[in-house]
Scaffold this motif. Structure first.
Motif, PDB file in Angstrom:
ATOM      1  N   GLY A  75       0.799  -1.228   0.000  1.00 31.14           N
ATOM      2  CA  GLY A  75       0.000   0.000   0.000  1.00 31.14           C
ATOM      3  C   GLY A  75       0.826   1.270   0.000  1.00 31.14           C
ATOM      4  N   ILE A  76       2.137   1.167  -0.069  1.00 28.81           N
ATOM      5  CA  ILE A  76       3.035   2.332  -0.061  1.00 28.81           C
ATOM      6  C   ILE A  76       3.498   2.594  -1.481  1.00 28.81           C
ATOM      7  CG2 ILE A  76       5.171   3.304   0.863  1.00 28.81           C
ATOM      8  CD1 ILE A  76       3.013   2.717   2.985  1.00 28.81           C
ATOM      9  N   LYS A  77       3.210   3.779  -1.963  1.00 36.81           N
ATOM     10  CA  LYS A  77       3.692   4.171  -3.291  1.00 36.81           C
ATOM     11  C   LYS A  77       5.066   4.817  -3.135  1.00 36.81           C
ATOM     12  CE  LYS A  77      -0.854   5.050  -5.312  1.00 36.81           C
ATOM     13  NZ  LYS A  77      -1.016   3.741  -5.849  1.00 36.81           N
ATOM     14  N   ASN A  78       5.971   4.490  -4.005  1.00 37.53           N
ATOM     15  CA  ASN A  78       7.314   5.047  -4.035  1.00 37.53           C
ATOM     16  C   ASN A  78       8.085   4.848  -2.731  1.00 37.53           C
ATOM     17  OD1 ASN A  78       6.866   6.029  -6.660  1.00 37.53           O
ATOM     18  ND2 ASN A  78       5.839   7.825  -5.818  1.00 37.53           N
ATOM     19  N   PRO A  79       8.245   3.608  -2.259  1.00 36.22           N
ATOM     20  CA  PRO A  79       9.039   3.385  -1.051  1.00 36.22           C
ATOM     21  C   PRO A  79      10.503   3.711  -1.298  1.00 36.22           C
ATOM     22  CG  PRO A  79       8.508   1.303  -2.099  1.00 36.22           C
ATOM     23  CD  PRO A  79       7.759   2.371  -2.848  1.00 36.22           C
ATOM     24  N   LEU A  80      11.200   4.114  -0.247  1.00 36.59           N
ATOM     25  CA  LEU A  80      12.630   4.387  -0.356  1.00 36.59           C
ATOM     26  C   LEU A  80      13.419   3.088  -0.443  1.00 36.59           C
ATOM     27  CD1 LEU A  80      12.826   7.182   2.358  1.00 36.59           C
ATOM     28  CD2 LEU A  80      12.842   7.486  -0.121  1.00 36.59           C
ATOM     29  N   LEU A  81      13.001   2.087   0.338  1.00 33.94           N
ATOM     30  CA  LEU A  81      13.628   0.767   0.325  1.00 33.94           C
ATOM     31  C   LEU A  81      12.564  -0.305   0.420  1.00 33.94           C
ATOM     32  CD1 LEU A  81      16.544   1.094   2.923  1.00 33.94           C
ATOM     33  CD2 LEU A  81      16.779   0.949   0.457  1.00 33.94           C
ATOM     34  N   THR A 166       5.794  -3.440   7.697  1.00 30.02           N
ATOM     35  CA  THR A 166       6.137  -4.816   7.344  1.00 30.02           C
ATOM     36  C   THR A 166       4.921  -5.720   7.462  1.00 30.02           C
ATOM     37  OG1 THR A 166       7.628  -6.669   7.761  1.00 30.02           O
ATOM     38  CG2 THR A 166       6.921  -5.405   9.684  1.00 30.02           C
ATOM     39  N   ASP A 167       4.933  -6.771   6.654  1.00 31.02           N
ATOM     40  CA  ASP A 167       3.907  -7.807   6.766  1.00 31.02           C
ATOM     41  C   ASP A 167       4.547  -9.107   7.248  1.00 31.02           C
ATOM     42  OD1 ASP A 167       5.343  -8.664   4.565  1.00 31.02           O
ATOM     43  OD2 ASP A 167       3.633  -8.710   3.200  1.00 31.02           O
ATOM     44  N   GLY A 168       5.777  -9.043   7.725  1.00 28.46           N
ATOM     45  CA  GLY A 168       6.514 -10.216   8.195  1.00 28.46           C
ATOM     46  C   GLY A 168       7.361 -10.856   7.119  1.00 28.46           C
ATOM     47  N   VAL A 169       7.096 -10.535   5.864  1.00 31.64           N
ATOM     48  CA  VAL A 169       7.862 -11.074   4.734  1.00 31.64           C
ATOM     49  C   VAL A 169       8.663  -9.958   4.074  1.00 31.64           C
ATOM     50  CG1 VAL A 169       7.681 -12.206   2.485  1.00 31.64           C
ATOM     51  CG2 VAL A 169       6.123 -12.854   4.317  1.00 31.64           C
ATOM     52  N   THR A 170       8.013  -8.840   3.844  1.00 34.51           N
ATOM     53  CA  THR A 170       8.621  -7.685   3.198  1.00 34.51           C
ATOM     54  C   THR A 170       8.620  -6.516   4.161  1.00 34.51           C
ATOM     55  OG1 THR A 170       7.783  -8.444   1.068  1.00 34.51           O
ATOM     56  CG2 THR A 170       8.483  -6.151   1.199  1.00 34.51           C
ATOM     57  N   LEU A 171       9.681  -5.745   4.145  1.00 32.86           N
ATOM     58  CA  LEU A 171       9.762  -4.528   4.952  1.00 32.86           C
ATOM     59  C   LEU A 171       9.915  -3.355   4.006  1.00 32.86           C
ATOM     60  CD1 LEU A 171      11.252  -3.902   8.253  1.00 32.86           C
ATOM     61  CD2 LEU A 171      12.306  -2.582   6.450  1.00 32.86           C
ATOM     62  N   VAL A 172       9.109  -2.323   4.192  1.00 30.62           N
ATOM     63  CA  VAL A 172       9.139  -1.145   3.342  1.00 30.62           C
ATOM     64  C   VAL A 172       9.531   0.063   4.183  1.00 30.62           C
ATOM     65  CG1 VAL A 172       7.793   0.348   1.823  1.00 30.62           C
ATOM     66  CG2 VAL A 172       7.354  -2.101   1.853  1.00 30.62           C
ATOM     67  N   VAL A 173      10.495   0.828   3.718  1.00 29.69           N
ATOM     68  CA  VAL A 173      10.919   2.072   4.353  1.00 29.69           C
ATOM     69  C   VAL A 173      10.450   3.198   3.451  1.00 29.69           C
ATOM     70  CG1 VAL A 173      12.879   3.452   5.144  1.00 29.69           C
ATOM     71  CG2 VAL A 173      12.934   0.953   5.362  1.00 29.69           C
ATOM     72  N   TYR A 174       9.755   4.197   4.043  1.00 28.28           N
ATOM     73  CA  TYR A 174       9.213   5.294   3.248  1.00 28.28           C
ATOM     74  C   TYR A 174       9.194   6.566   4.060  1.00 28.28           C
ATOM     75  CZ  TYR A 174       4.849   4.272   5.782  1.00 28.28           C
ATOM     76  OH  TYR A 174       3.912   4.068   6.748  1.00 28.28           O
ATOM     77  N   SER A 175       8.957   7.679   3.354  1.00 29.44           N
ATOM     78  CA  SER A 175       8.925   8.984   4.033  1.00 29.44           C
ATOM     79  C   SER A 175       7.516   9.329   4.466  1.00 29.44           C
ATOM     80  CB  SER A 175       9.403  10.092   3.109  1.00 29.44           C
ATOM     81  OG  SER A 175      10.765   9.901   2.827  1.00 29.44           O
TER      82      SER A 175
END
Length: 175
Positions: A75-81, A166-175
């Motif tokens: 659900g995050i558009k344009n994550p940094l990582l 995170t959903d436990g599988v993928t971690l998303v870093v965003y602003s």
């Protein structure tokens, strides 16, 4: 709590408050803890009583980490990582961390992660690491809380922190 409110609560007023702030108050100066989403698509309650629904289908990228520009992950558009937790050795255990694209991502407690810039606010050197319960600059000894705020005089105004999901599988870093 933002920097302005924190300093006012400490008793800073008038000119002293403005001198300490030095025009660095931003609306996004609050710490937002990571939300953990249920992989089955169930709704869970996050920090501050917010309700979050995990997406029922998620496309996860194959690389361990990437700097996406137009993807929509968790659900995050344009994550940094975007980090695949199963293949990222540094994040498997609590206390571990990785540094990717100038961002330090740490596994703080079971299922909880924090992310800050690697660049120290004392001098603009990329020397910030995670040290057990805090972020730490190996060059100067500046210490930072998990939300990037300074813990000692060398930390100054703190460092940039990022939101983590995170959903436990993928971690998303965003602003």
């Amino acid at each position: 709590m933002n920097r302005y409110t924190f300093l006012k609560n400490l008793g800073f007023r008038g000119a002293a408050l403005m001198a300490v702030l030095t025009s660095c108050v931003h609306e996004d100066d609050t710490y937002v803890p990571a939300l953990t989403l249920n992989a089955q698509g169930q709704t869970i309650t996050g920090p501050n009583g917010t309700t979050v629904t995990s997406p029922t289908t998620t496309s996860v990228s194959t690389p361990t980490s990437s700097t996406a520009t137009t993807s929509d992950i968790l659900g995050i558009k344009n994550p940094l990582l975007t980090i695949t937790l199963a293949t990222t050795t540094g994040l498997k255990n609590v206390g571990g961390y990785v540094i990717l694209s100038g961002i330090v991502v740490a596994h703080v407690t079971a299922g909880t992660y924090a992310a800050v810039t690697q660049t120290c606010s004392h001098e603009p050197k990329k020397k910030v690491i995670f040290n057990s319960t805090e972020f730490y600059c190996t060059d100067h000894g500046a210490r930072f809380n998990l939300d990037g705020t300074g813990k000692n005089s060398l930390a100054g105004s703190g460092i940039k922190s990022y939101k983590v999901l995170t959903d436990g599988v993928t971690l998303v870093v965003y602003s």
